[in-house]
Design a protein around this motif. Structure first.
Motif, PDB file in Angstrom:
ATOM      1  N   HIS A 211       0.853  -1.243   0.076  1.00  0.00           N
ATOM      2  CA  HIS A 211       0.078   0.161   0.198  1.00  0.00           C
ATOM      3  C   HIS A 211       0.772   1.334  -0.140  1.00  0.00           C
ATOM      4  O   HIS A 211       0.304   2.312  -0.745  1.00  0.00           O
ATOM      5  CB  HIS A 211      -0.852   0.100   1.409  1.00  0.00           C
ATOM      6  CG  HIS A 211      -1.857   1.117   1.248  1.00  0.00           C
ATOM      7  ND1 HIS A 211      -2.846   1.144   0.415  1.00  0.00           N
ATOM      8  CD2 HIS A 211      -2.090   2.196   2.219  1.00  0.00           C
ATOM      9  CE1 HIS A 211      -3.679   2.365   0.632  1.00  0.00           C
ATOM     10  NE2 HIS A 211      -3.237   2.971   1.566  1.00  0.00           N
ATOM     11  N   VAL A 212       1.847   1.124   0.646  1.00  0.00           N
ATOM     12  CA  VAL A 212       2.653   2.431   0.888  1.00  0.00           C
ATOM     13  C   VAL A 212       4.167   2.624   0.395  1.00  0.00           C
ATOM     14  O   VAL A 212       4.647   3.458  -0.057  1.00  0.00           O
ATOM     15  CB  VAL A 212       2.677   2.819   2.573  1.00  0.00           C
ATOM     16  CG1 VAL A 212       3.816   3.885   2.905  1.00  0.00           C
ATOM     17  CG2 VAL A 212       1.357   2.692   3.054  1.00  0.00           C
ATOM     18  N   LEU A 213       4.892   1.298   0.482  1.00  0.00           N
ATOM     19  CA  LEU A 213       6.324   1.394   0.415  1.00  0.00           C
ATOM     20  C   LEU A 213       7.015   0.876  -1.062  1.00  0.00           C
ATOM     21  O   LEU A 213       8.179   1.397  -1.192  1.00  0.00           O
ATOM     22  CB  LEU A 213       6.988   0.608   1.501  1.00  0.00           C
ATOM     23  CG  LEU A 213       6.532   0.911   2.804  1.00  0.00           C
ATOM     24  CD1 LEU A 213       6.956  -0.253   4.027  1.00  0.00           C
ATOM     25  CD2 LEU A 213       7.193   2.210   3.144  1.00  0.00           C
ATOM     26  N   VAL A 214       6.287  -0.099  -1.462  1.00  0.00           N
ATOM     27  CA  VAL A 214       6.841  -0.580  -2.830  1.00  0.00           C
ATOM     28  C   VAL A 214       6.816   0.668  -4.054  1.00  0.00           C
ATOM     29  O   VAL A 214       5.627   1.363  -4.161  1.00  0.00           O
ATOM     30  CB  VAL A 214       6.345  -1.831  -3.425  1.00  0.00           C
ATOM     31  CG1 VAL A 214       6.728  -2.874  -2.131  1.00  0.00           C
ATOM     32  CG2 VAL A 214       4.746  -1.970  -3.565  1.00  0.00           C
ATOM     33  N   PRO A 215       7.875   0.697  -4.929  1.00  0.00           N
ATOM     34  CA  PRO A 215       7.428   1.619  -6.054  1.00  0.00           C
ATOM     35  C   PRO A 215       6.543   1.328  -7.121  1.00  0.00           C
ATOM     36  O   PRO A 215       6.103   2.017  -7.633  1.00  0.00           O
ATOM     37  CB  PRO A 215       9.066   1.936  -6.494  1.00  0.00           C
ATOM     38  CG  PRO A 215       9.634   1.013  -6.044  1.00  0.00           C
ATOM     39  CD  PRO A 215       9.035   0.382  -4.792  1.00  0.00           C
ATOM     40  N   ARG A 216       6.565   0.102  -6.980  1.00  0.00           N
ATOM     41  CA  ARG A 216       5.697  -0.734  -8.285  1.00  0.00           C
ATOM     42  C   ARG A 216       5.486  -1.973  -7.936  1.00  0.00           C
ATOM     43  O   ARG A 216       5.884  -2.171  -6.690  1.00  0.00           O
ATOM     44  CB  ARG A 216       6.464  -0.798  -9.454  1.00  0.00           C
ATOM     45  CG  ARG A 216       7.755  -1.566  -9.620  1.00  0.00           C
ATOM     46  CD  ARG A 216       8.437  -1.767 -10.871  1.00  0.00           C
ATOM     47  NE  ARG A 216       9.481  -2.807 -10.857  1.00  0.00           N
ATOM     48  CZ  ARG A 216      10.642  -2.606 -10.402  1.00  0.00           C
ATOM     49  NH1 ARG A 216      10.988  -1.436  -9.959  1.00  0.00           N
ATOM     50  NH2 ARG A 216      11.652  -3.667 -10.678  1.00  0.00           N
ATOM     51  N   VAL A 217       4.053  -2.639  -8.469  1.00  0.00           N
ATOM     52  CA  VAL A 217       3.949  -4.111  -8.086  1.00  0.00           C
ATOM     53  C   VAL A 217       5.231  -4.950  -8.032  1.00  0.00           C
ATOM     54  O   VAL A 217       5.886  -5.076  -9.186  1.00  0.00           O
ATOM     55  CB  VAL A 217       2.736  -4.654  -8.953  1.00  0.00           C
ATOM     56  CG1 VAL A 217       2.523  -5.984  -8.403  1.00  0.00           C
ATOM     57  CG2 VAL A 217       1.622  -3.653  -8.962  1.00  0.00           C
ATOM     58  N   PRO A 218       5.531  -5.569  -6.937  1.00  0.00           N
ATOM     59  CA  PRO A 218       6.608  -6.497  -6.909  1.00  0.00           C
ATOM     60  C   PRO A 218       6.510  -7.810  -7.934  1.00  0.00           C
ATOM     61  O   PRO A 218       5.334  -7.904  -8.242  1.00  0.00           O
ATOM     62  CB  PRO A 218       6.847  -6.895  -5.536  1.00  0.00           C
ATOM     63  CG  PRO A 218       5.958  -6.099  -4.802  1.00  0.00           C
ATOM     64  CD  PRO A 218       5.067  -5.557  -5.691  1.00  0.00           C
ATOM     65  N   ASP A 219       7.558  -8.086  -8.329  1.00  0.00           N
ATOM     66  CA  ASP A 219       7.688  -9.343  -9.404  1.00  0.00           C
ATOM     67  C   ASP A 219       7.409 -10.622  -8.666  1.00  0.00           C
ATOM     68  O   ASP A 219       6.957 -11.652  -9.087  1.00  0.00           O
ATOM     69  CB  ASP A 219       8.906  -9.468 -10.265  1.00  0.00           C
ATOM     70  CG  ASP A 219       9.008  -7.988 -11.125  1.00  0.00           C
ATOM     71  OD1 ASP A 219       8.337  -8.176 -12.174  1.00  0.00           O
ATOM     72  OD2 ASP A 219       9.814  -7.231 -10.870  1.00  0.00           O
ATOM     73  N   MET A 220       7.509 -10.568  -7.302  1.00  0.00           N
ATOM     74  CA  MET A 220       7.522 -11.637  -6.376  1.00  0.00           C
ATOM     75  C   MET A 220       7.326 -11.347  -4.820  1.00  0.00           C
ATOM     76  O   MET A 220       7.799 -10.161  -4.599  1.00  0.00           O
ATOM     77  CB  MET A 220       8.539 -12.693  -6.599  1.00  0.00           C
ATOM     78  CG  MET A 220       8.425 -14.012  -5.678  1.00  0.00           C
ATOM     79  SD  MET A 220      10.048 -15.027  -6.128  1.00  0.00           S
ATOM     80  CE  MET A 220       9.450 -15.606  -7.811  1.00  0.00           C
ATOM     81  N   VAL A 221       6.500 -11.896  -4.218  1.00  0.00           N
ATOM     82  CA  VAL A 221       6.718 -11.775  -2.770  1.00  0.00           C
ATOM     83  C   VAL A 221       7.157 -13.211  -2.036  1.00  0.00           C
ATOM     84  O   VAL A 221       6.841 -14.284  -2.474  1.00  0.00           O
ATOM     85  CB  VAL A 221       5.349 -11.652  -2.125  1.00  0.00           C
ATOM     86  CG1 VAL A 221       5.442 -11.795  -0.503  1.00  0.00           C
ATOM     87  CG2 VAL A 221       4.384 -10.407  -2.552  1.00  0.00           C
ATOM     88  N   ILE A 222       8.069 -13.107  -1.355  1.00  0.00           N
ATOM     89  CA  ILE A 222       8.783 -14.103  -0.658  1.00  0.00           C
ATOM     90  C   ILE A 222       8.712 -14.093   0.948  1.00  0.00           C
ATOM     91  O   ILE A 222       8.967 -12.959   1.502  1.00  0.00           O
ATOM     92  CB  ILE A 222      10.246 -14.319  -0.904  1.00  0.00           C
ATOM     93  CG1 ILE A 222      10.423 -14.549  -2.372  1.00  0.00           C
ATOM     94  CG2 ILE A 222      11.109 -15.482  -0.290  1.00  0.00           C
ATOM     95  CD1 ILE A 222      11.806 -14.487  -2.987  1.00  0.00           C
ATOM     96  N   GLY A 223       8.310 -15.067   1.690  1.00  0.00           N
ATOM     97  CA  GLY A 223       8.357 -15.497   2.998  1.00  0.00           C
ATOM     98  C   GLY A 223       9.552 -16.204   3.396  1.00  0.00           C
ATOM     99  O   GLY A 223       9.716 -17.344   2.855  1.00  0.00           O
ATOM    100  N   GLY A 224      10.311 -15.631   4.344  1.00  0.00           N
ATOM    101  CA  GLY A 224      11.333 -16.575   4.941  1.00  0.00           C
ATOM    102  C   GLY A 224      12.685 -15.963   5.185  1.00  0.00           C
ATOM    103  O   GLY A 224      12.698 -14.844   4.933  1.00  0.00           O
TER     104      GLY A 224
END
Length: 257
Positions: free
Chosen positions: A85-98
């Motif tokens: 909502h606030v921090l990424v400059p564009r939609v990320p290509d991937m989200v990773i947990g871990g």
């Protein structure tokens, strides 16, 4: 952030200072630009929990070329929601947990804050992967997982994932990883989940504990079999929980009202 590289959003449920997330950052620095938004402390077992009764905030910890790290006061899923909502400059290509400190195979996927991150990314239509090592130690050795993390991330960035499907990746705690097995979630359950303790005031209290019961120990296509036999377990995981077979059967049920 450099536009010539993929952008990956990273979070965890062990806190931004945990070794696993910092090792993950080192593994991926040359593959993509990284934005880390992770809880300010441990949030294990948070699953998909979100904060609704209190405000959530973030603080920038450091910024370098191709890397920004923030800590968040909320849950793992709060961290992802706030980041998107606030921090990424564009939609990320991937989200990773871990990389999680501990096993998230089988039914653990339902309790895991790490997989809560991944499912949230998947709900947003972003290719998402959870990485976990079957070792709860704060100083666990993540180095054997490095080439597999890099390979799985690079290949998934290239191939993509179907909408509504994410990846749950678990590493056995061994220096001798035999390779990757694509497998299904094991049918298992936690039993004896609380230990009763005596209180000097007379009322008992309980610590969460328990042991895992594998209901299909001889099945060789499961994530637990892969881990028990030294393989990296990769389980494609869907967020649509509908039982389509039962749905069709229920259309023929004779409901009274």
């Amino acid at each position: 952030m450099r536009s010539d590289k993929p952008l990956i959003l990273i979070s965890n449920d062990d806190g931004f200072q945990a070794k696993g997330i910092n090792e993950l950052v080192m593994f991926l620095r040359d593959i993509a630009d990284l934005i880390v938004v992770a809880p300010d402390g441990p949030r294990s077992g948070a699953s998909g929990a979100i904060t609704s009764a209190n405000p959530v905030n973030y603080v920038k910890i450091r910024e370098e070329e191709g890397l920004v790290v923030y800590k968040c006061s909320g849950t793992p899923v709060d961290s992802v929601k706030l980041a998107l909502h606030v921090l990424v400059p564009r939609v990320p290509d991937m989200v990773i947990g871990g990389i999680n400190h501990g096993d998230n195979s089988s039914v653990n996927v339902h309790y895991s804050g790490t997989m809560g991150i991944v499912i949230e990314g998947c709900l947003k239509g972003i290719p998402s992967i959870g990485f976990s090592l079957c070792n709860h130690s704060s100083d666990a050795d993540f180095s054997p997982s490095c080439p597999f993390v890099r390979d799985i991330v690079s290949t998934t960035l290239e191939k993509g994932l179907p909408y509504g499907t994410c990846l749950n990746v678990n590493f056995p705690d061994t220096d001798n990883l035999k390779g990757i097995r694509i497998c299904r979630q094991t049918d298992g359950v936690w039993i004896n989940e609380f230990a009763e303790c005596n209180s000097p005031r007379g009322a008992g209290y309980y610590w969460l504990t328990g042991s895992y019961k594998n209901n299909e120990p001889d099945s060789i296509d499961t994530d637990h079999w892969a881990l028990d036999n030294g393989y990296v377990a990769v389980t494609p995981t869907k967020i649509d929980l509908t039982s389509y077979k039962l749905m069709e059967e229920m259309k023929q049920w004779d409901f009274k009202l």
